[in-house]
Design a protein around this motif. Structure first.
Motif, mmCIF file in Angstrom:
data_model
loop_
_atom_site.group_PDB
_atom_site.id
_atom_site.type_symbol
_atom_site.label_atom_id
_atom_site.label_comp_id
_atom_site.label_asym_id
_atom_site.label_seq_id
_atom_site.Cartn_x
_atom_site.Cartn_y
_atom_site.Cartn_z
ATOM 1 N N SER A 62 0.830 -1.207 0.000
ATOM 2 C CA SER A 62 0.000 0.000 0.000
ATOM 3 C C SER A 62 0.863 1.255 0.000
ATOM 4 O O SER A 62 0.386 2.337 0.307
ATOM 5 C CB SER A 62 -0.958 -0.013 1.190
ATOM 6 O OG SER A 62 -0.250 -0.090 2.396
ATOM 7 N N GLY A 63 2.125 1.135 -0.360
ATOM 8 C CA GLY A 63 2.989 2.298 -0.522
ATOM 9 C C GLY A 63 4.212 2.276 0.362
ATOM 10 O O GLY A 63 4.489 1.308 1.071
ATOM 11 N N LEU A 64 4.929 3.361 0.311
ATOM 12 C CA LEU A 64 6.204 3.512 0.982
ATOM 13 C C LEU A 64 6.218 4.873 1.669
ATOM 14 O O LEU A 64 5.768 5.860 1.091
ATOM 15 C CB LEU A 64 7.312 3.432 -0.079
ATOM 16 C CG LEU A 64 8.743 3.651 0.314
ATOM 17 C CD1 LEU A 64 9.296 2.417 1.005
ATOM 18 C CD2 LEU A 64 9.577 3.941 -0.936
ATOM 19 N N ILE A 65 6.711 4.911 2.886
ATOM 20 C CA ILE A 65 6.883 6.164 3.611
ATOM 21 C C ILE A 65 8.372 6.446 3.681
ATOM 22 O O ILE A 65 9.160 5.568 4.048
ATOM 23 C CB ILE A 65 6.339 6.056 5.060
ATOM 24 C CG1 ILE A 65 4.867 5.683 5.081
ATOM 25 C CG2 ILE A 65 6.600 7.333 5.851
ATOM 26 C CD1 ILE A 65 3.958 6.712 4.479
ATOM 27 N N VAL A 66 8.774 7.668 3.346
ATOM 28 C CA VAL A 66 10.152 8.116 3.518
ATOM 29 C C VAL A 66 10.083 9.261 4.522
ATOM 30 O O VAL A 66 9.440 10.278 4.265
ATOM 31 C CB VAL A 66 10.789 8.578 2.199
ATOM 32 C CG1 VAL A 66 12.222 9.043 2.441
ATOM 33 C CG2 VAL A 66 10.737 7.475 1.156
ATOM 34 N N CYS A 67 10.715 9.066 5.685
ATOM 35 C CA CYS A 67 10.579 10.072 6.739
ATOM 36 C C CYS A 67 11.915 10.644 7.174
ATOM 37 O O CYS A 67 12.951 9.997 7.074
ATOM 38 C CB CYS A 67 9.852 9.484 7.942
ATOM 39 S SG CYS A 67 10.869 8.466 9.036
#
Length: 171
Positions: free
Chosen positions: A111-116
């Motif tokens: 369901s996607g990728l988070i880059v924090c």
């Protein structure tokens, strides 16, 4: 570049304001409702604002440098954020992509990728980090590193979700 911005509200307001700044402006986050707002970025109570402004102008405050993350699409659109960037389908339905990290490659359907950034490590990324039971720490707010976390990596015949998180350090 010498402006001082005072953001009064919830943490998201500070993050939203910061993405439009050039990098040299200072932002003071004021929490108008500490009983309801945790205040990770809005750490100052309203009654401290007058003294805080005087101390800031006089150079008597500690200033934290925060890292921003930016992304650019193949079409040339760009986005900057103080906290995190979500990469995936706008409806959060399954996205297919290949992730390259640390000389490894992984095919994903998720369901996607988070880059924090370290600032974003207290929000959405923190939730994913806990859910994955990851044994390394997210970057600190003043750390220049970025972390990436795959949302709900799906194992299948064509995907390899064993590579689903990591930290990228600056040069």
């Amino acid at each position: 570049p010498d402006d001082l911005i005072v953001a009064v509200g919830q943490d998201g307001l500070v993050a939203n304001v910061a993405k439009y700044l050039s990098g040299t402006q200072r932002v003071i986050g004021v929490n108008p409702d500490p009983e309801r707002t945790e205040g990770v970025l809005v750490t100052h109570p309203p009654e401290r604002v007058e003294a805080l402004l005087a101390d800031t102008v006089a150079g008597r405050v500690r200033v934290e440098q925060r890292t921003k993350v930016s992304a650019r699409t193949d079409g040339g659109q760009s986005l900057r954020a103080l906290n995190e960037i979500y990469v995936g389908h706008r409806s959060h339905q399954s996205s297919r992509y290949v992730l390259w990290y640390d000389q490894r490659e992984a095919r994903h359907s998720s369901s996607g990728l988070i880059v924090c950034t370290g600032t974003g490590a207290t929000g959405w990324a923190r939730s994913i980090h806990r859910q994955h039971h990851i044994d390394w720490s997210l970057p600190a707010p003043t750390d220049g590193a970025l972390a990436f976390l795959v949302r709900a990596p799906w194992p299948s015949l064509t995907t390899t979700p064993d590579l689903s998180e990591g930290v990228v350090r600056g040069e």
